[in-house]
Design an enzyme around this catalytic site. Sequence first.
Site, short mmCIF file in Angstrom:
data_model
loop_
_atom_site.label_atom_id
_atom_site.label_comp_id
_atom_site.label_asym_id
_atom_site.label_seq_id
_atom_site.Cartn_x
_atom_site.Cartn_y
_atom_site.Cartn_z
CD GLU A 193 38.26 21.17 6.41
OE1 GLU A 193 38.53 20.06 5.96
OE2 GLU A 193 37.54 21.33 7.41
CB CYS B 49 33.34 29.89 9.93
SG CYS B 49 34.39 29.29 11.27
CB CYS C 183 45.75 25.07 15.67
SG CYS C 183 45.44 25.99 17.19
CB CYS D 125 41.99 22.51 22.47
SG CYS D 125 42.27 24.26 22.77
CB CYS E 295 40.22 21.23 18.95
SG CYS E 295 40.00 22.25 17.48
CB CYS F 9 32.43 24.13 17.10
SG CYS F 9 31.68 25.72 17.01
N1 SAH Z 1 41.27 29.06 18.36
C1 SAH Z 1 40.12 29.87 18.61
C2 SAH Z 1 39.12 29.82 17.48
C3 SAH Z 1 38.39 28.50 17.32
S1 SAH Z 1 36.70 28.81 17.48
C4 SAH Z 1 39.49 29.48 19.94
O1 SAH Z 1 39.96 28.53 20.53
O2 SAH Z 1 38.59 30.17 20.40
C5 SAH Z 1 36.07 27.22 17.57
C6 SAH Z 1 35.34 26.89 18.87
O3 SAH Z 1 34.99 25.51 18.85
C7 SAH Z 1 36.22 27.09 20.11
O4 SAH Z 1 35.45 27.55 21.17
C8 SAH Z 1 36.68 25.67 20.37
O5 SAH Z 1 37.12 25.52 21.69
C9 SAH Z 1 35.44 24.89 20.03
N2 SAH Z 1 35.70 23.47 19.74
C10 SAH Z 1 36.83 22.89 19.30
N3 SAH Z 1 36.67 21.55 19.17
C11 SAH Z 1 35.40 21.28 19.52
C12 SAH Z 1 34.61 20.09 19.56
N4 SAH Z 1 35.12 18.90 19.23
N5 SAH Z 1 33.35 20.21 19.97
C13 SAH Z 1 32.80 21.41 20.28
N6 SAH Z 1 33.48 22.57 20.25
C14 SAH Z 1 34.77 22.51 19.88
#
Ligand code: SAH
Length: 367
Positions: A109, A122, A129, A133, A136, A353
């Site tokens: 995506e 983006c 991945c 986390c 996510c 995000c």
């Molecule tokens: N892998 C990289 C790039 C992802 S950027 C990283 O971790 O930085 C996407 C951002 O969205 C990251 O800061 C991630 O932690 C955040 N994110 C992931 N899932 C989310 C969610 N459910 N709600 C809000 N932010 C989230």
Amino acid sequence: MIQRPPKKPIKNNRQPDFDQPSIYSLSLSDLEELAIGWGEEKYRGGQIFEWLYTHRANHFGDMLNLPKSMREALAENYSMDPLETVVRQESEDGTMKFLFRLRDGYTIETVLMRHDYGNSVCVTTQVGCQIGCSFCASTLGGLKRNLEAGEIVSQVVQIQKALDETDERVSSIVIMGIGEPFENYVQMMQFIRIINHDDGLNIGARHITVSTSGIVPRIYDFADEDIQINFAVSLHAADNETRTRLMPINKAYDIDKLMDSLKYYQQQTNRRITFEYGLFGGVNDQPEHARALSELIKDLKCHVNLIPVNHVPERNYVRTSKDDIFDFLETLNECGVNATLRREQGTDIDAACGQLRAKESKQETGE
Ligand code: SAH
């Protein structure tokens, strides 16, 4: 003076195994070398680059100022297949989400965001991945493979082609889609060099942002690069216990190690760091967490971007109330931390995000 650990070769693994690499994986100097290697003049490389990024050609056969033999050799050795658009969804706020199918059937995506200062894309760097986390969606099916540079470049080219219809331009890039860019470091840096080049899409370094979950060895490498793009780190907690709960990568690279690498980054680049801090209800969203955060980052030139948790059906984190969000922001400001609340875009099409997901089955249509 902070010293970095000794430099080690960077692995460039889990790349796709295509017979023909994507032509979009080659930088201008790679194309010039290719031309020379084929016994042609160096400037032929520049002509190919121009066809790809200025004219946004669709086929090698369109590159009419190249000798026919060269067009044939290109078609034999490289792929110029665009990413196949499987789904294109538009949000009420103008955000667009694209589901692209790759040559081996996997889907990824990419999101186009509309801001008053321009159009931002983006991009995704991996199919899935492996960072894990706990909030996510991108990590749910694990990692299938890394993208090659050209597959990341193609996401931008494809969206630029869509914008060409209305004479608009992609003006900035955030490397914040599916995947951990610092786990696909070599291809990610190649992608940056290609889109940044003046003779190509010409997206300025100041308009490119990469975000990492905190892969410490790569932060040292990134600090020593000769191109300085904007840098964001997903922090989400100021103590190891909470951070490990949210981000298991913290077991490998804990907060102390992360902070040391960020101090080195700042020493080398003198650039501001953005911390992403997701607010997870009842986990990390109280004023004492804001105070611990400001204490942790007080010696860095930085900015905090607060992201209220976005809904992911498989995850059961809850949103922090509006009042608590503003209390958190105010506590940070009182402690002298520069902080803002991320503007939410595309939530109605699951494009916000953490909501992007690589489809697990190769056959899936994406619906
Ligand atoms: N892998 C990289 C790039 C992802 S950027 C990283 O971790 O930085 C996407 C951002 O969205 C990251 O800061 C991630 O932690 C955040 N994110 C992931 N899932 C989310 C969610 N459910 N709600 C809000 N932010 C989230």
